[in-house]
Design a protein around this motif. Sequence first.
Motif, mmCIF file in Angstrom:
data_model
loop_
_atom_site.group_PDB
_atom_site.id
_atom_site.type_symbol
_atom_site.label_atom_id
_atom_site.label_comp_id
_atom_site.label_asym_id
_atom_site.label_seq_id
_atom_site.Cartn_x
_atom_site.Cartn_y
_atom_site.Cartn_z
ATOM 1 N N ARG A 1 0.827 -1.218 0.000
ATOM 2 C CA ARG A 1 0.000 0.000 0.000
ATOM 3 C C ARG A 1 0.858 1.264 0.000
ATOM 4 O O ARG A 1 0.557 2.243 -0.679
ATOM 5 C CB ARG A 1 -0.935 0.009 1.214
ATOM 6 C CG ARG A 1 -2.117 -0.932 1.086
ATOM 7 C CD ARG A 1 -3.083 -0.800 2.245
ATOM 8 N NE ARG A 1 -4.257 -1.634 2.023
ATOM 9 C CZ ARG A 1 -5.327 -1.264 1.341
ATOM 10 N NH1 ARG A 1 -5.378 -0.042 0.813
ATOM 11 N NH2 ARG A 1 -6.343 -2.082 1.168
ATOM 12 N N GLN B 1 1.573 3.968 -3.885
ATOM 13 C CA GLN B 1 1.309 5.406 -3.923
ATOM 14 C C GLN B 1 2.444 6.173 -4.599
ATOM 15 O O GLN B 1 2.231 7.224 -5.195
ATOM 16 C CB GLN B 1 1.096 5.936 -2.508
ATOM 17 C CG GLN B 1 -0.109 5.332 -1.807
ATOM 18 C CD GLN B 1 -0.259 5.829 -0.386
ATOM 19 O OE1 GLN B 1 -0.427 7.024 -0.151
ATOM 20 N NE2 GLN B 1 -0.209 4.910 0.580
ATOM 21 N N ARG C 1 -8.417 -4.028 -5.733
ATOM 22 C CA ARG C 1 -9.098 -2.956 -6.469
ATOM 23 C C ARG C 1 -9.042 -1.632 -5.707
ATOM 24 O O ARG C 1 -8.811 -0.561 -6.294
ATOM 25 C CB ARG C 1 -10.559 -3.371 -6.720
ATOM 26 C CG ARG C 1 -11.453 -2.271 -7.319
ATOM 27 C CD ARG C 1 -10.973 -1.865 -8.704
ATOM 28 N NE ARG C 1 -11.696 -0.735 -9.241
ATOM 29 C CZ ARG C 1 -12.768 -0.829 -10.028
ATOM 30 N NH1 ARG C 1 -13.241 -2.016 -10.352
ATOM 31 N NH2 ARG C 1 -13.347 0.256 -10.487
ATOM 32 N N ASP C 2 -9.215 -1.685 -4.397
ATOM 33 C CA ASP C 2 -9.239 -0.444 -3.625
ATOM 34 C C ASP C 2 -7.889 0.264 -3.609
ATOM 35 O O ASP C 2 -7.811 1.473 -3.397
ATOM 36 C CB ASP C 2 -9.701 -0.704 -2.183
ATOM 37 C CG ASP C 2 -8.692 -1.518 -1.387
ATOM 38 O OD1 ASP C 2 -8.534 -2.711 -1.684
ATOM 39 O OD2 ASP C 2 -8.062 -0.943 -0.479
ATOM 40 N N LEU D 1 -6.051 0.808 -6.160
ATOM 41 C CA LEU D 1 -5.893 1.627 -7.360
ATOM 42 C C LEU D 1 -6.143 3.095 -7.069
ATOM 43 O O LEU D 1 -5.538 3.976 -7.689
ATOM 44 C CB LEU D 1 -6.840 1.154 -8.469
ATOM 45 C CG LEU D 1 -6.594 -0.234 -9.066
ATOM 46 C CD1 LEU D 1 -7.480 -0.425 -10.293
ATOM 47 C CD2 LEU D 1 -5.143 -0.458 -9.431
ATOM 48 N N SER D 2 -7.031 3.352 -6.127
ATOM 49 C CA SER D 2 -7.338 4.749 -5.791
ATOM 50 C C SER D 2 -6.152 5.451 -5.149
ATOM 51 O O SER D 2 -6.101 6.683 -5.086
ATOM 52 C CB SER D 2 -8.548 4.816 -4.842
ATOM 53 O OG SER D 2 -8.262 4.174 -3.612
ATOM 54 N N LEU D 3 -5.179 4.669 -4.654
ATOM 55 C CA LEU D 3 -3.974 5.247 -4.058
ATOM 56 C C LEU D 3 -2.931 5.601 -5.115
ATOM 57 O O LEU D 3 -1.993 6.342 -4.838
ATOM 58 C CB LEU D 3 -3.358 4.255 -3.064
ATOM 59 C CG LEU D 3 -4.249 3.749 -1.919
ATOM 60 C CD1 LEU D 3 -3.502 2.686 -1.126
ATOM 61 C CD2 LEU D 3 -4.659 4.899 -1.023
ATOM 62 N N LYS E 1 -1.166 6.933 -8.743
ATOM 63 C CA LYS E 1 -1.162 8.176 -9.501
ATOM 64 C C LYS E 1 -1.955 8.034 -10.802
ATOM 65 O O LYS E 1 -1.950 6.973 -11.427
ATOM 66 C CB LYS E 1 0.278 8.574 -9.844
ATOM 67 C CG LYS E 1 1.201 8.750 -8.656
ATOM 68 C CD LYS E 1 2.648 8.897 -9.124
ATOM 69 C CE LYS E 1 3.627 8.973 -7.970
ATOM 70 N NZ LYS E 1 5.032 8.995 -8.427
ATOM 71 N N GLU E 2 -2.610 9.090 -11.205
ATOM 72 C CA GLU E 2 -3.292 9.117 -12.496
ATOM 73 C C GLU E 2 -2.264 8.910 -13.615
ATOM 74 O O GLU E 2 -1.233 9.574 -13.658
ATOM 75 C CB GLU E 2 -3.977 10.470 -12.687
ATOM 76 C CG GLU E 2 -4.796 10.588 -13.958
ATOM 77 C CD GLU E 2 -6.215 10.083 -13.811
ATOM 78 O OE1 GLU E 2 -6.886 9.921 -14.838
ATOM 79 O OE2 GLU E 2 -6.656 9.869 -12.657
ATOM 80 N N THR F 1 -7.396 -6.377 -10.573
ATOM 81 C CA THR F 1 -8.075 -5.817 -11.745
ATOM 82 C C THR F 1 -7.471 -6.271 -13.070
ATOM 83 O O THR F 1 -7.867 -5.782 -14.131
ATOM 84 C CB THR F 1 -8.047 -4.285 -11.669
ATOM 85 O OG1 THR F 1 -6.723 -3.852 -11.319
ATOM 86 C CG2 THR F 1 -9.011 -3.779 -10.619
ATOM 87 N N ASP G 1 -9.817 3.222 -13.106
ATOM 88 C CA ASP G 1 -9.511 4.250 -12.092
ATOM 89 C C ASP G 1 -8.274 5.069 -12.461
ATOM 90 O O ASP G 1 -7.464 5.432 -11.596
ATOM 91 C CB ASP G 1 -9.316 3.604 -10.711
ATOM 92 C CG ASP G 1 -10.591 2.974 -10.167
ATOM 93 O OD1 ASP G 1 -11.674 3.247 -10.729
ATOM 94 O OD2 ASP G 1 -10.500 2.187 -9.208
#
Length: 367
Positions: A224, A228, A250-251, A253-255, A257-258, A275, A289
């Motif tokens: 985790r 990031q 999956r969760d 992925l929100s951490l 970078k775009e 994913t 995401d």
Amino acid sequence: MIIGIPKEIKTLENRVAMTPAAVESLIRQGNDVLVEAGAGVGSGLADEEYTAAGAKMVSAQDAWGAEMVIKVKEPLESEFKYLREGLLLFTYLHLAAAEGLTKALLESGTTGIAYETIQSPDRTLPLLTPMSEVAGRMATQVGAHYLEKTQGGRGILLGGVPGVMPAEVLVLGGGVVGTNAARMAMGMGARVTILDLSHQRLQYLDDVFQGRITTMMSTEPNIRQMVQKADLVIGGVLLPGAKAPKLITRDMLSLMKEGSVIVDVAVDQGGCIETTKATTHDNPTYVIDGVVHYGVANMPGAVPRTSTFALVNQTTPYAMRLAAKGVAALKDDPGLALGLNTYQGTLTCPAVGEALGIDAVKPEDVI
């Protein structure tokens, strides 16, 4: 023995299971070799070269009609019709992520020997290693490409330039794939972190790379933390014969970078990113995401000339043993016996059985 070499039909799969030189070795051993016309063209090997080696050029049906069929990739659904009792199939199978193929092999009574579960006395995987080396090195190249803005990435040069930070590369797994991916990424100037469960392996990597990469234990908090920071994540986790564990959920992925990129080399075994889904060379990526996912299940097929020769160097001695003795060759070599995944309607790879919920026995119980 009559040996068949069909042409690979997976999308843009240009490898071939045997080179003309390997075919010549099999023929000198007293075997007849049937090669499907055009099988080697994608690797730069003409039909005339196989003919000169002593092979007979045939149709797909005739190649599949041989006593032993040697391939590169697992049979696709359109090839299931060729599976039958008495057929010895020698190829990559990756059954833990292929329930349909597993059932087809079992229902047909085909004897399937999988490259990826054969072991050497030192417990390494000699027929998986060359393609893992190729895929690991390719993973870094592919990741660098998809980090380009025009490919949907963050617009980062992997190695940076003087005065500008390089990319952060996170490698999951310190095995053959991970080591080769890290070597390429480090050579390109990226900042590299490898995560692995084995402290001994991390010590080895720290020594080999002389402290020029960062090593960390593979724990959920560490994963985790590192996703990031990562611009490129390379998944190279392998449990022989079994499904890969899902290390990035999956969760997570929100951490990320775009425009960051994931290259999951473990996709053949179901992938180590939740994913991940298998993609093809003609449609290799998708975005979830904001994270670019690359999941091509036959990465080495993009460099078929290199991959074919690297693979055949390792498979030919095993093929010659199987051609000489058939399944009896497995009795002489416990490592080769571990390659037996299906035998006369019985699943003989417990790791696959556990993954798919199918009863399985050990190879030594049936040979």
